[in-house]
Scaffold this active site. Structure first.
Site, PDB file in Angstrom:
ATOM      1  N   ASP A   1       5.651   5.186  14.677  1.00 27.03           N
ATOM      2  CA  ASP A   1       6.257   4.629  15.897  1.00 27.03           C
ATOM      3  C   ASP A   1       7.343   3.585  15.604  1.00 27.03           C
ATOM      4  OD1 ASP A   1       4.627   6.219  17.391  1.00 27.03           O
ATOM      5  OD2 ASP A   1       3.190   4.631  17.903  1.00 27.03           O
TER       6      ASP A   1
ATOM      7  N   LYS B   1       5.249   7.750  -1.350  1.00 30.65           N
ATOM      8  CA  LYS B   1       4.055   7.944  -0.532  1.00 30.65           C
ATOM      9  C   LYS B   1       4.165   6.904   0.572  1.00 30.65           C
ATOM     10  CE  LYS B   1       2.743   8.180  -5.164  1.00 30.65           C
ATOM     11  NZ  LYS B   1       3.004   9.541  -5.371  1.00 30.65           N
TER      12      LYS B   1
ATOM     13  N   HIS C   1       8.725  10.657  -5.606  1.00 30.48           N
ATOM     14  CA  HIS C   1       7.344  10.216  -5.807  1.00 30.48           C
ATOM     15  C   HIS C   1       6.852   9.320  -4.666  1.00 30.48           C
ATOM     16  CE1 HIS C   1       6.981  10.950 -10.420  1.00 30.48           C
ATOM     17  NE2 HIS C   1       7.481  11.977  -9.775  1.00 30.48           N
TER      18      HIS C   1
END
Ligand SMILES: [Zn+2]
Length: 299
Positions: free
Chosen positions: A94, A89, A87
């Site tokens: 960089d 996100k 789940h």
């Protein structure tokens, strides 16, 4: 510093992705590539390395054409079957900043839902997300299941774990022993010899940081001190997590240890096995140190 966003999350995300110069590492449950294909295309044109982990489900598979197109241009976008348990996100840009929050990169999340997105440039946060990304990149669904639900010993009920111990042997070799243990038994089940550099790369990191940390401690610069400690933790965890690529024929290595001297008081101490790395999800059942066993019998 952390910045929090509650509106216009798709634009905030795309604006930040556009700033990437070297690499993108994203684990996002769902991405609508109709909205994100162009920005990734642009990044690939600039030579940015793009690695993305998505859930392998029908929502993401709708964008297979876009995903295949981006992969053909050098992106590494993987749809992974985690049985819907992934789940995440988050996205590290960089190796400098991390975007994370409740926000999936989808139409609903950006136009209808109440969501949050945070952007952080703190070293410890960014490096922890990088390690999490690396773990998900290397571990399969079966690995993750095995780590969450280890095999328990029928006799003692303790988790049966594989710990890789490393040490210098002679002048030229690293000796690796894998100890399998539960609460009632310990057995060396595998021994292998490698080039001394395997062990020295680890020792080299420790020495390099410990010297710098000692100097900083004398100056009393606590911010710089903490940063070096965090940096050392990251470099060591990053190096030792390479055991995922060589598991000595076992399904999983749960931890890595070294023999070390532990002071009990000013004058007395004992040799112990100190755990220097734990696989993701093992904190619950792996101790920080173990008693020394006989290297031939494991007892
Ligand atoms: Zn047992």
């Amino acid at each position: 510093m952390i910045k929090c966003f509650f509106n216009d999350l798709e634009n905030v995300t795309i604006k930040n992705l556009r700033k990437a110069k070297r690499s993108i590492r994203a684990a996002v449950a769902w991405i609508n590539f109709n909205h994100y294909k162009d920005v990734f295309d642009e990044l690939l044109n600039k030579g940015v390395e793009v690695k993305i982990i998505l859930n392998n489900d029908e929502v993401n598979r709708r964008y297979m054409n876009n995903i295949q197109y981006l992969n053909s241009r050098g992106a590494k976008i993987r749809l992974v079957s985690f049985d819907g348990i992934m789940h995440h996100k988050f996205c590290v840009i960089d190796e400098q900043i991390c975007l994370f929050g409740s926000f999936n990169w989808t139409e609903n999340a950006s136009t209808r839902n109440i969501e949050n997105l945070n952007i952080c440039d703190e070293y410890k946060v960014v490096s922890d997300y990088l390690l999490e990304f690396k773990a998900l990149w290397k571990l399969s669904k079966d690995d993750i299941r095995l780590l969450t639900r280890p095999i328990y010993c029928r006799k003692c009920g303790g988790a049966v774990i594989n710990i890789l111990f490393m040490k210098q042997e002679g002048d030229y070799q690293t000796r690796i022993d894998v100890l399998q243990q539960c609460d009632c038994a310990q057995n060396v089940i595998y021994t292998e010899y490698y080039d001394l550099s395997v062990y020295y790369n680890y020792i080299g990191l420790i020495n390099r940081f410990d010297n710098e940390i000692a100097e900083i401690q004398e100056n009393g610069n606590t911010i710089e001190y903490q940063r070096l400690v965090d940096q050392e933790d990251f470099y060591i965890a990053n190096y030792l997590s390479n055991v995922r690529d060589n598991r000595m024929g076992l399904p999983i290595i749960h931890a890595v240890g070294v023999k070390t001297w532990k002071w009990l008081d000013k004058h007395d101490g004992e040799l112990v096995y100190k755990i220097i790395w734990k696989e993701r999800g093992t904190e619950r059942y792996i101790e920080d140190e173990y008693e020394i066993f006989d290297e031939h019998t494991g007892l």
